[in-house]
Design an enzyme around this catalytic site. Structure first.
Site, PDB file in Angstrom:
ATOM      1  N   ASP A 197      74.110  36.458  39.476  1.00  0.00           N
ATOM      2  CA  ASP A 197      74.620  36.063  40.789  1.00  0.00           C
ATOM      3  C   ASP A 197      75.371  34.741  40.634  1.00  0.00           C
ATOM      4  O   ASP A 197      74.904  33.837  39.942  1.00  0.00           O
ATOM      5  CB  ASP A 197      73.434  35.895  41.748  1.00  0.00           C
ATOM      6  CG  ASP A 197      73.877  35.452  43.138  1.00  0.00           C
ATOM      7  OD1 ASP A 197      75.062  35.665  43.478  1.00  0.00           O
ATOM      8  OD2 ASP A 197      73.034  34.904  43.874  1.00  0.00           O
ATOM      9  N   ASN A 220      76.915  33.163  43.575  1.00  0.00           N
ATOM     10  CA  ASN A 220      77.080  32.421  44.836  1.00  0.00           C
ATOM     11  C   ASN A 220      75.795  32.279  45.644  1.00  0.00           C
ATOM     12  O   ASN A 220      75.828  31.940  46.828  1.00  0.00           O
ATOM     13  CB  ASN A 220      78.165  33.079  45.698  1.00  0.00           C
ATOM     14  CG  ASN A 220      77.780  34.496  46.090  1.00  0.00           C
ATOM     15  OD1 ASN A 220      76.779  35.023  45.601  1.00  0.00           O
ATOM     16  ND2 ASN A 220      78.548  35.105  46.971  1.00  0.00           N
ATOM     17  N   ASP A 252      82.216  53.360  36.344  1.00  0.00           N
ATOM     18  CA  ASP A 252      81.408  54.499  36.758  1.00  0.00           C
ATOM     19  C   ASP A 252      82.263  55.311  37.728  1.00  0.00           C
ATOM     20  O   ASP A 252      82.850  54.757  38.660  1.00  0.00           O
ATOM     21  CB  ASP A 252      80.139  54.001  37.470  1.00  0.00           C
ATOM     22  CG  ASP A 252      78.927  54.835  37.125  1.00  0.00           C
ATOM     23  OD1 ASP A 252      79.008  56.067  37.291  1.00  0.00           O
ATOM     24  OD2 ASP A 252      77.907  54.259  36.715  1.00  0.00           O
ATOM     25  N   ASP A 282      79.433  60.151  36.662  1.00  0.00           N
ATOM     26  CA  ASP A 282      78.133  60.406  37.278  1.00  0.00           C
ATOM     27  C   ASP A 282      77.937  61.906  37.556  1.00  0.00           C
ATOM     28  O   ASP A 282      78.827  62.552  38.125  1.00  0.00           O
ATOM     29  CB  ASP A 282      78.073  59.627  38.607  1.00  0.00           C
ATOM     30  CG  ASP A 282      76.680  59.559  39.182  1.00  0.00           C
ATOM     31  OD1 ASP A 282      75.817  58.956  38.534  1.00  0.00           O
ATOM     32  OD2 ASP A 282      76.463  60.112  40.276  1.00  0.00           O
ATOM     33  N   GLU A 328      77.765  62.113  32.449  1.00  0.00           N
ATOM     34  CA  GLU A 328      76.329  62.184  32.684  1.00  0.00           C
ATOM     35  C   GLU A 328      76.051  63.627  33.087  1.00  0.00           C
ATOM     36  O   GLU A 328      76.443  64.068  34.164  1.00  0.00           O
ATOM     37  CB  GLU A 328      75.898  61.229  33.800  1.00  0.00           C
ATOM     38  CG  GLU A 328      74.394  61.092  33.858  1.00  0.00           C
ATOM     39  CD  GLU A 328      73.863  60.845  35.261  1.00  0.00           C
ATOM     40  OE1 GLU A 328      72.745  60.339  35.382  1.00  0.00           O
ATOM     41  OE2 GLU A 328      74.561  61.175  36.229  1.00  0.00           O
ATOM     42  N   HIS A 372      69.883  52.467  33.996  1.00  0.00           N
ATOM     43  CA  HIS A 372      69.438  51.980  35.305  1.00  0.00           C
ATOM     44  C   HIS A 372      68.565  52.989  36.048  1.00  0.00           C
ATOM     45  O   HIS A 372      68.073  52.682  37.138  1.00  0.00           O
ATOM     46  CB  HIS A 372      70.664  51.625  36.151  1.00  0.00           C
ATOM     47  CG  HIS A 372      71.471  52.845  36.484  1.00  0.00           C
ATOM     48  ND1 HIS A 372      72.244  53.501  35.554  1.00  0.00           N
ATOM     49  CD2 HIS A 372      71.576  53.557  37.624  1.00  0.00           C
ATOM     50  CE1 HIS A 372      72.804  54.554  36.125  1.00  0.00           C
ATOM     51  NE2 HIS A 372      72.412  54.609  37.376  1.00  0.00           N
ATOM     52  N   ASP A 373      68.399  54.195  35.499  1.00  0.00           N
ATOM     53  CA  ASP A 373      67.542  55.215  36.124  1.00  0.00           C
ATOM     54  C   ASP A 373      66.218  55.393  35.384  1.00  0.00           C
ATOM     55  O   ASP A 373      65.403  56.234  35.773  1.00  0.00           O
ATOM     56  CB  ASP A 373      68.235  56.587  36.118  1.00  0.00           C
ATOM     57  CG  ASP A 373      69.462  56.635  37.015  1.00  0.00           C
ATOM     58  OD1 ASP A 373      69.512  55.905  38.012  1.00  0.00           O
ATOM     59  OD2 ASP A 373      70.367  57.441  36.705  1.00  0.00           O
TER      60      ASP A 373
HETATM   61  O1  TEU Z   1      71.806  60.005  38.298  1.00  0.00           O
HETATM   62  C1  TEU Z   1      71.757  61.399  38.207  1.00  0.00           C
HETATM   63  C2  TEU Z   1      70.480  61.987  38.128  1.00  0.00           C
HETATM   64  O2  TEU Z   1      70.369  63.087  37.633  1.00  0.00           O
HETATM   65  C3  TEU Z   1      69.353  61.257  38.749  1.00  0.00           C
HETATM   66  O3  TEU Z   1      68.890  61.988  39.795  1.00  0.00           O
HETATM   67  C4  TEU Z   1      68.321  61.124  37.780  1.00  0.00           C
HETATM   68  O4  TEU Z   1      67.775  62.391  37.498  1.00  0.00           O
HETATM   69  C5  TEU Z   1      67.284  60.284  38.406  1.00  0.00           C
HETATM   70  O5  TEU Z   1      67.837  59.058  38.762  1.00  0.00           O
HETATM   71  C6  TEU Z   1      66.211  60.042  37.451  1.00  0.00           C
HETATM   72  O6  TEU Z   1      65.163  59.586  38.182  1.00  0.00           O
HETATM   73  C7  TEU Z   1      73.005  59.481  38.710  1.00  0.00           C
HETATM   74  C8  TEU Z   1      72.936  57.969  38.739  1.00  0.00           C
HETATM   75  O7  TEU Z   1      72.746  57.503  37.435  1.00  0.00           O
HETATM   76  C9  TEU Z   1      71.855  57.556  39.682  1.00  0.00           C
HETATM   77  O8  TEU Z   1      71.662  56.179  39.680  1.00  0.00           O
HETATM   78  C10 TEU Z   1      72.266  58.029  41.037  1.00  0.00           C
HETATM   79  O9  TEU Z   1      71.249  57.754  41.942  1.00  0.00           O
HETATM   80  C11 TEU Z   1      72.562  59.529  41.062  1.00  0.00           C
HETATM   81  O10 TEU Z   1      73.382  59.941  39.981  1.00  0.00           O
HETATM   82  C12 TEU Z   1      73.319  59.875  42.299  1.00  0.00           C
HETATM   83  O11 TEU Z   1      74.607  59.341  42.236  1.00  0.00           O
HETATM   84 CA    CA Z   2      76.339  37.142  44.636  1.00  0.00          CA
END
Ligand code: TEU
Ligand code: CA
Length: 555
Positions: A20, A22, A97, A198, A253, A326-327
Site C-alpha cells: 500500500d 497511500n 489477468d 482466468d 487457468e 491466490h486461491d
Molecule cells: O479461479 C477459478 C477456480 O476454478 C476457482 O473456483 C478455484 O477452484 C477456487 O478458487 C479454488 O478454491 C479463478 C480465480 O483464480 C479465482 O480467484 C476467482 O475467484 C475465480 O476464477 C472466478 O473468477
Molecule cells: Ca492504497
C-alpha cells in the site's frame, strides 16, 4: 512460445495485498512500482498481476465492471503506464489477468441486459427460461448455491458459475468475442506482455444445460461447462485474431483439465495457448465436502500427478509449475512444515518445484516462506468462497462449526491473501493504515527485510534457485524422469541433457531417511543443508547434483 519465456520465472502479485502506498490499507500500483527493484533483485523475469481493473470487488477483482479502466483502489491508468515503463526499464515483463468467462453484474453489458431481458445484450449472457417453474438446471455454483439467478420481472434465469455478481458471458455470441478481442488488442497495444486467462476452460458450455450428477444439494456442472464444445475453436480464433500478432505469452487457468485436454490447449502445434495451469496436485485431498478437507499430503499420489504431467507433456507442450497462488493455501503450510522446519522445508519445496521441467510461478511471499494466516474467527475472513462454504457446510450440511474452522485454516484462499511481510514494523510495512485483511502475526520473524540481509534465508535460497534456471540449460531443457515412485518419504527425479544428468532428491518428512548416498563424481548444485549427510537424507533435506550420465551409478 516467445524465446524470452524459455528460462523465465514468474511472480504472481495479488495487488490488494502487496504494498500500500497511500495508507488506505489496500495495496496499489504505486506500491508495486516501489517494489520492482525487490523483484528484480530476486531474479524475477515476468510479473503476473491479478486483476487491477475496475471492479466492485465481490470476488476481489475477478468481477470486472470495466475492462478499460483501473480500479480506483489501485490507482490510475497513468500509474499503470508508469508501471509498464518501469518494468521495461528493468527488462521485466508484465502479464495481465484476463477474466472473460464472466464479468461483474455492474458491467454496462449486464445492466443493459437486465433492462431488456429479451434484447441484444441479454444474449451477451446466458438468459435462459426456467423449467417447470424452476431453474433451467441443477448446477451448483463454485461459490455455493445454484448457478442460476432469476432475472427480475422475467421468466428467465441467468447463469453464473461463480458468484451471482459474476454473470457468465456467452461466448457463442460473436459480438462478445469481438468485444473481448478488441479489448485484448487495446491492452497489448499499450505494451502488456501477455495474459493469464482466468478459467478459460469454462468459456464454452453445452447450450442445453442438461442436469448434472447430484452431489449433495446440487448437480455437477463440469461435464457440461468445462472444455465445452467450442472452447478450442474459440481459442484458435483468438490466437489467429489477436495473440499471434504480438510477441507475447499466454497461460490458461484450466479448471478440471485432463492431460488429453491440456495437449489441445497447450500443444506446441495447436495455436492456442503457451501453457496451462492444471490443479490435480492441489486438489489431492478433496473429497466429500469438495476442497474442504484436512487430509495430510499423500506423497505417492503427489508424485503420480507430477509424473503424469511432466512425462505426459514431454515433447508436446510446456508445464506451468506452482505450489500456490491466490486461491491456494501457503505452500510451506500445506506441503512442508510451517513450524520447526519452516525454512528448511520451504527451501526443499523450492528445489523440488524449480528444478522440474516447465515454468515456475512464485506466489508473493512464497520466497519468504510465508505461512497460512492462522485466523481464529470467521470474521477474520474476507473471501466470499470461504464465508459461503462455512454457511453452507455448517448450516445446511452436517459439518460441526469447529471442524469447518479447521478446514478454513487449512484450505481457505485467505491464507494466501494476508499482506506481504516487508519488515518488522507496524503492519509488516505493508500499510500505515488499517489493512483490508489482517497481517499474519508472525511478521516480526518472517519478513523480507530480515531475509535480504541473511545469506541463509529462504529469500536468498530462492535467488539461487532462479539463478540456476537462468544459467543451467539442463534445468530448462533436460528431459524429466521420476525416480523412487513408491517412496512415501522421498520425492526424487532426474533431468538429462546430452551427457549430463541432474538428480534431485527431496525429503518431504521430518525424519531421517536412509538412501544410497551421492555417487563419487556428483557435483552438488544446490542443497538446503550446509554439510553432507552421508547415507541419510535429513529432515526436509533437498539436494540436487550433476553427474555425467555414464557414471551416474558409479559409486
Ligand atoms: O479461479 C477459478 C477456480 O476454478 C476457482 O473456483 C478455484 O477452484 C477456487 O478458487 C479454488 O478454491 C479463478 C480465480 O483464480 C479465482 O480467484 C476467482 O475467484 C475465480 O476464477 C472466478 O473468477
Ligand atoms: Ca492504497
Amino acid at each position: 512460445m516467445p524465446n524470452w519465456l524459455n528460462d523465465a520465472v514468474f511472480y504472481e502479485i495479488y495487488p490488494q495485498s502487496f504494498q500500500d502506498s497511500n495508507g488506505d490499507g489496500i495495496g496499489d500500483l504505486r506500491g508495486i512500482i516501489s517494489r520492482l527493484d525487490y523483484l528484480k533483485e530476486l531474479g524475477i523475469d515476468i510479473v503476473w498481476l491479478s486483476p487491477i481493473y475496475k471492479s466492485p470487488f465481490v470476488d476481489q477483482g475477478y468481477d470486472i465492471s470495466d475492462y478499460y479502466n483501473i480500479a480506483e483502489e489501485f490507482g490510475t491508468m497513468e500509474e499503470f503506464d508508469e508501471l509498464l515503463a518501469e518494468a521495461k526499464k528493468r527488462d521485466m515483463y508484465i502479464v495481465m489477468d484476463l477474466v472473460v468467462n464472466h464479468c461483474s453484474d455492474q458491467h454496462e453489458w449486464f445492466q443493459k441486459a437486465l433492462a431488456d431481458p429479451d434484447g441484444e445484450y441479454a444474449d451477451y449472457f446466458y438468459f435462459v427460461k426456467g423449467k417447470d417453474g424452476k431453474a433451467p438446471s441443477n448446477y451448483r455454483s463454485y461459490f455455493g448455491g445454484s448457478t442460476w439467478e432469476k432475472v427480475p420481472d422475467s421468466d428467465k434465469y441467468y447463469l453464473h458459475m461463480f458468484a451471482k455478481e459474476q454473470p457468465d458471458l456467452n461466448w457463442d455470441n460473436t459480438d462478445v468475442r469481438t468485444q473481448v478481442y478488441d479489448m485484448m488488442r487495446w491492452w497489448l497495444e499499450k505494451g502488456v506482455d501477455g495474459f493469464r486467462m482466468d478459467v478459460i476452460s469454462l468459456i464454452s458450455k453445452n447450450p442445453d444445460f442438461p442436469d448434472g450428477e447430484v452431489k449433495g444439494l446440487y448437480g455437477d456442472l463440469t461435464p457440461y461447462c468445462a472444455h465445452g464444445p467450442h472452447v478450442h475453436e474459440y481459442l484458435q480464433e483468438m490466437n489467429r485474431e489477436v495473440l499471434s500478432k504480438y510477441d507475447i505469452m499466454t497461460v490458461g487457468e484450466t479448471a478440471c483439465v485432463t492431460l488429453e485436454e491440456a495437449k489441445k490447449y497447450a500443444g506446441e502445434d495447436r495455436n492456442e495457448l503457451n501453457m496451462v495451469f492444471q490443479f490435480e496436485h492441489v486438489e489431492l485431498g478433496s473429497g466429500k465436502y469438495g476442497k474442504w478437507n484436512d487430509a495430510p499430503v499423500d506423497l505417492v499420489q503427489l508424485k503420480k500427478v507430477f509424473k503424469k504431467w511432466e512425462e505426459g507433456l514431454e515433447g508436446i507442450g510446456w508445464n506451468a509449475l506452482f505450489w500456490g497462488n491466490h486461491d491456494q493455501p501457503r505452500a510451506v503450510s500445506r506441503f512442508g512444515d510451517d513450524r520447526e522446519y519452516r525454512e528448511c522445508s520451504a527451501k526443499m519445496l523450492g528445489v523440488c518445484l524449480h528444478l522440474m521441467k516447465g515454468t515456475p510461478y512464485i506466489y508473493q511471499g512464497e520466497e519468504l516462506g510465508m505461512t497460512n494466516a492462522g485466523f481464529e474467527n470467521l470474521s477474520d475472513y474476507r473471501d466470499l468462497e470461504s464465508i459461503n462454504a462455512y454457511h453452507e457446510l455448517v448450516e445446511e450440511q452436517d459439518v460441526p462449526a469447529e471442524q469447518m474452522m479447521t478446514y478454513l485454516k487449512k484450505i481457505s484462499r485467505d491464507n494466501a491473501r494476508t499482506p506481504m511481510q516487508w519488515n518488522d514494523e507496524e503492519n509488516a510495512g505493508f500499510t500505515t493504515g488499517t489493512p483490508w485483511i489482517a497481517v499474519n502475526k508472525n511478521y516480526k520473524e518472517i519478513n523480507a527485510k530480515a531475509q535480504i540481509k541473511d545469506p541463509d534465508s529462504v529469500y536468498n535460497f530462492y535467488r539461487k534457485l532462479i539463478q540456476l534456471r537462468h544459467e543451467e540449460e539442463i534445468v530448462v531443457h533436460g528431459s524429466f524422469e521420476m525416480l523412487s515412485e513408491d517412496s512415501e518419504q522421498i520425492f526424487a527425479y532426474q533431468r538429462v541433457l546430452d551427457d549430463t544428468k541432474l538428480v534431485v532428491l527431496c525429503n518431504f518428512t521430518p525424519n531421517h531417511v536412509a538412501f544410497d548416498g551421492l555417487p563419487k563424481k556428483a557435483k552438488i548444485v544446490i542443497t538446503n543443508y550446509k554439510t553432507e549427510g552421508g547415507s541419510f537424507l535429513r529432515p526436509y533435506e533437498a539436494v540436487a547434483y550433476k553427474v555425467p550420465v555414464e557414471e551416474a551409478s558409479d559409486k
